[in-house]
Write a protein that holds these residues in place. Structure first.
Motif, PDB file in Angstrom:
ATOM      1  N   PRO A 129     -20.697  24.304  -6.709  1.00 50.48           N
ATOM      2  CA  PRO A 129     -21.484  23.921  -5.533  1.00 50.48           C
ATOM      3  C   PRO A 129     -22.819  23.292  -5.930  1.00 50.48           C
ATOM      4  O   PRO A 129     -23.387  23.609  -6.973  1.00 50.48           O
ATOM      5  N   HIS A 130     -23.307  22.411  -5.080  1.00 49.12           N
ATOM      6  CA  HIS A 130     -24.609  21.774  -5.302  1.00 49.12           C
ATOM      7  C   HIS A 130     -25.717  22.795  -5.089  1.00 49.12           C
ATOM      8  O   HIS A 130     -25.562  23.763  -4.331  1.00 49.12           O
ATOM      9  N   HIS A 131     -26.858  22.574  -5.746  1.00 48.84           N
ATOM     10  CA  HIS A 131     -27.939  23.565  -5.643  1.00 48.84           C
ATOM     11  C   HIS A 131     -28.580  23.621  -4.266  1.00 48.84           C
ATOM     12  O   HIS A 131     -29.395  24.514  -3.999  1.00 48.84           O
ATOM     13  N   SER A 132     -28.217  22.697  -3.379  1.00 49.85           N
ATOM     14  CA  SER A 132     -28.720  22.763  -2.005  1.00 49.85           C
ATOM     15  C   SER A 132     -27.841  23.629  -1.114  1.00 49.85           C
ATOM     16  O   SER A 132     -28.102  23.749   0.088  1.00 49.85           O
ATOM     17  N   LEU A 138     -22.183  29.761   0.063  1.00 49.91           N
ATOM     18  CA  LEU A 138     -21.892  30.416  -1.212  1.00 49.91           C
ATOM     19  C   LEU A 138     -21.132  31.722  -1.020  1.00 49.91           C
ATOM     20  O   LEU A 138     -20.189  32.011  -1.775  1.00 49.91           O
ATOM     21  N   THR A 139     -21.501  32.528  -0.039  1.00 50.33           N
ATOM     22  CA  THR A 139     -20.889  33.854   0.114  1.00 50.33           C
ATOM     23  C   THR A 139     -19.912  33.937   1.274  1.00 50.33           C
ATOM     24  O   THR A 139     -19.161  34.903   1.364  1.00 50.33           O
ATOM     25  N   GLY A 140     -19.909  32.937   2.164  1.00 47.85           N
ATOM     26  CA  GLY A 140     -19.002  32.944   3.299  1.00 47.85           C
ATOM     27  C   GLY A 140     -19.741  33.170   4.597  1.00 47.85           C
ATOM     28  O   GLY A 140     -20.834  33.731   4.628  1.00 47.85           O
ATOM     29  N   GLY A 141     -19.138  32.728   5.683  1.00 49.25           N
ATOM     30  CA  GLY A 141     -19.763  32.902   6.991  1.00 49.25           C
ATOM     31  C   GLY A 141     -19.233  31.879   7.969  1.00 49.25           C
ATOM     32  O   GLY A 141     -18.116  31.381   7.846  1.00 49.25           O
ATOM     33  N   GLY A 142     -20.052  31.557   8.952  1.00 51.46           N
ATOM     34  CA  GLY A 142     -19.642  30.644  10.004  1.00 51.46           C
ATOM     35  C   GLY A 142     -19.250  31.393  11.262  1.00 51.46           C
ATOM     36  O   GLY A 142     -19.116  32.622  11.271  1.00 51.46           O
ATOM     37  N   LEU A 143     -19.064  30.650  12.353  1.00 55.18           N
ATOM     38  CA  LEU A 143     -18.688  31.262  13.624  1.00 55.18           C
ATOM     39  C   LEU A 143     -17.344  31.961  13.500  1.00 55.18           C
ATOM     40  O   LEU A 143     -17.163  33.104  13.912  1.00 55.18           O
ATOM     41  N   ARG A 144     -16.374  31.256  12.923  1.00 56.08           N
ATOM     42  CA  ARG A 144     -15.099  31.868  12.537  1.00 56.08           C
ATOM     43  C   ARG A 144     -15.179  32.067  11.028  1.00 56.08           C
ATOM     44  O   ARG A 144     -15.034  31.117  10.260  1.00 56.08           O
ATOM     45  N   GLY A 148     -16.604  31.787   1.219  1.00 55.43           N
ATOM     46  CA  GLY A 148     -17.518  30.846   0.597  1.00 55.43           C
ATOM     47  C   GLY A 148     -17.084  30.516  -0.821  1.00 55.43           C
ATOM     48  O   GLY A 148     -15.995  30.870  -1.276  1.00 55.43           O
ATOM     49  N   GLU A 149     -17.970  29.832  -1.540  1.00 54.94           N
ATOM     50  CA  GLU A 149     -17.639  29.362  -2.877  1.00 54.94           C
ATOM     51  C   GLU A 149     -17.313  30.507  -3.829  1.00 54.94           C
ATOM     52  O   GLU A 149     -16.442  30.384  -4.689  1.00 54.94           O
ATOM     53  N   VAL A 150     -18.005  31.645  -3.683  1.00 53.97           N
ATOM     54  CA  VAL A 150     -17.770  32.755  -4.603  1.00 53.97           C
ATOM     55  C   VAL A 150     -16.371  33.347  -4.408  1.00 53.97           C
ATOM     56  O   VAL A 150     -15.793  33.898  -5.357  1.00 53.97           O
ATOM     57  N   ALA A 169     -33.082  33.393  -2.560  1.00 51.84           N
ATOM     58  CA  ALA A 169     -32.310  34.297  -1.708  1.00 51.84           C
ATOM     59  C   ALA A 169     -30.813  34.028  -1.842  1.00 51.84           C
ATOM     60  O   ALA A 169     -29.997  34.955  -1.796  1.00 51.84           O
ATOM     61  N   VAL A 170     -30.444  32.762  -2.013  1.00 55.25           N
ATOM     62  CA  VAL A 170     -29.032  32.408  -2.185  1.00 55.25           C
ATOM     63  C   VAL A 170     -28.497  32.984  -3.487  1.00 55.25           C
ATOM     64  O   VAL A 170     -27.409  33.562  -3.534  1.00 55.25           O
ATOM     65  N   LEU A 171     -29.272  32.858  -4.569  1.00 59.61           N
ATOM     66  CA  LEU A 171     -28.845  33.402  -5.854  1.00 59.61           C
ATOM     67  C   LEU A 171     -28.732  34.922  -5.802  1.00 59.61           C
ATOM     68  O   LEU A 171     -27.778  35.508  -6.324  1.00 59.61           O
ATOM     69  N   ASP A 172     -29.699  35.560  -5.175  1.00 59.08           N
ATOM     70  CA  ASP A 172     -29.676  37.022  -5.120  1.00 59.08           C
ATOM     71  C   ASP A 172     -28.521  37.547  -4.276  1.00 59.08           C
ATOM     72  O   ASP A 172     -28.105  38.705  -4.438  1.00 59.08           O
ATOM     73  N   SER A 173     -27.988  36.711  -3.398  1.00 58.99           N
ATOM     74  CA  SER A 173     -26.827  37.145  -2.608  1.00 58.99           C
ATOM     75  C   SER A 173     -25.576  37.285  -3.478  1.00 58.99           C
ATOM     76  O   SER A 173     -24.583  37.879  -3.034  1.00 58.99           O
ATOM     77  N   LEU A 174     -25.619  36.767  -4.698  1.00 60.16           N
ATOM     78  CA  LEU A 174     -24.480  36.877  -5.612  1.00 60.16           C
ATOM     79  C   LEU A 174     -24.484  38.190  -6.388  1.00 60.16           C
ATOM     80  O   LEU A 174     -23.504  38.506  -7.064  1.00 60.16           O
TER      81      LEU A 174
END
Length: 363
Positions: A129-132, A138-144, A148-150, A169-174
């Motif tokens: 994934p791009h750093h943006s 990265l971890t998953g989500g969305g309305l449905r 995510g990438e992990v 915060a994105v990195l720490d979510s891993l």
């Protein structure tokens, strides 16, 4: 429409009704449905060959250890040193997915909606994934809720290039997925847990300009710029990375050398042998790799001999190693011993494992 995909499950009879009328006719016995044929299985794919990497023998050795034991790896070096190329070579030295693993990977792809025509793949995932990327990406989500990438990298490689450029915060979510092998996504309308047993490979420059230590190219803020740049990555995340390797710049002398005699095929053979040793050691119900071993299983498999134990105890005190760091050194040492064909983890294996460990900078 998912009949070819469902047929891969192989448990009981699978029937795929084209519509509700067809299902009713089958239940009445008027027009019986046939079992769908499983979708095709794609052959394993391979990325670049390690023969393309000039020099970087230390980094290639770390890459082999990471592949053999499923360990996380961080490469730090100037731009153009070959960090991204070596990361893309990793899938080529990993063993292909077996039937059960291919089904696990395909289930995640099915939930994400990326599985086409019921086709299964024997290639280990490689996600970059791009750093943006956002936390949801990265971890998953969305309305449905979707993985995510992990999770899309489950049983494969998650490559994070330019590591400090990701939001902290994105990195720490891993941190939790890397430890548990799963990621839980909680939303107001859903609470979903996805598999996330990934091998993290990260790359970063030593500082923002990337040329720390080179008087001709380094910026005027060195070495303060390096401390500020590396502090963007939290210590707890770095503590979860087993192998830290410094990648040196490629010189003109390295570039004119002929291609190395050993490529991905030779390294993959040693990795496969080490993985076979781990499967025999842990059995079908145990960890897949040394990186997953923990508790009594790790104690029985990776307890070093007396010289190795003394060295590890001294290093743990001198490096102020955390309990997690101590455990990860043991796992890496066990993998190095497996590559060497040794039954017991010795001092030489512990010493090499410690050489890839560094203290995480204070956050």
């Amino acid at each position: 429409a998912q009949g070819a995909e469902a047929a891969w499950a192989g448990t009981g009879a699978v029937l795929a009704a084209p519509d509700l009328i067809g299902l009713l006719n089958h239940l009445k016995g008027q027009q019986l449905l046939g079992a769908p044929e499983p979708g095709e299985a794609d052959p394993p794919g391979f990325g670049p060959d390690l023969r393309q990497v000039k020099g970087q023998e230390t980094a290639k050795r770390a890459l082999e250890i990471a592949a053999a034991g499923g360990h996380n790896l961080l490469m730090v070096g100037p731009p153009g040193a070959g960090k991204s190329l070596m990361a893309s070579c990793l899938p080529g030295i990993l063993p292909p997915l077996d039937a059960a693993e291919a089904l696990e990977v395909s289930m995640v792809a099915s939930v994400a909606g990326t599985l086409e025509g019921g086709r299964l793949t024997r290639t280990r995932p490689f996600r970059s994934p791009h750093h943006s990327a956002s936390m949801a990406a990265l971890t998953g989500g969305g309305l449905r809720v979707k993985p995510g990438e992990v999770s899309l990298a489950h049983l494969g490689v998650l490559f994070l290039d330019e590591l400090p450029e990701f939001q902290r915060a994105v990195l720490d979510s891993l941190r939790q997925p890397l430890e548990a092998g799963t990621v839980s996504v909680a939303r107001a309308n859903a609470h979903v847990t996805f598999p996330a047993r990934v091998q993290l490979v990260a790359a970063m420059n030593p500082c923002r300009c990337g040329h720390l230590g080179d008087p001709a190219l380094a910026c005027a803020r060195a070495p303060r710029c390096a401390a500020d740049y590396q502090a963007k990555v939290s210590g707890p995340l770095l503590d979860r990375i087993d192998l830290h390797v410094e990648v040196q710049p490629v010189t003109a002398a390295d570039l004119v050398l002929p291609p190395p005699s050993e490529g991905s095929a030779e390294v993959a053979a040693r990795v496969a042998t080490a993985r076979a040793v781990q499967r025999a050691r842990y059995g079908s119900d145990g960890p897949r790799t040394n990186a997953e071993a923990d508790g009594p299983v790790l104690d029985s498999a990776a307890t070093p001999d007396e010289p190795g134990r003394k060295l590890l105890a001294q290093a743990a005190e001198a490096m102020r190693m955390s309990a997690r760091g101590y455990t990860r050194v043991l796992r890496v040492a066990r993998t190095i011993a497996d590559l060497a064909g040794a039954e017991t983890v010795g001092r030489i294996h512990v010493a090499e494992a410690l050489s890839y460990r560094r203290q995480a900078p204070r956050s």
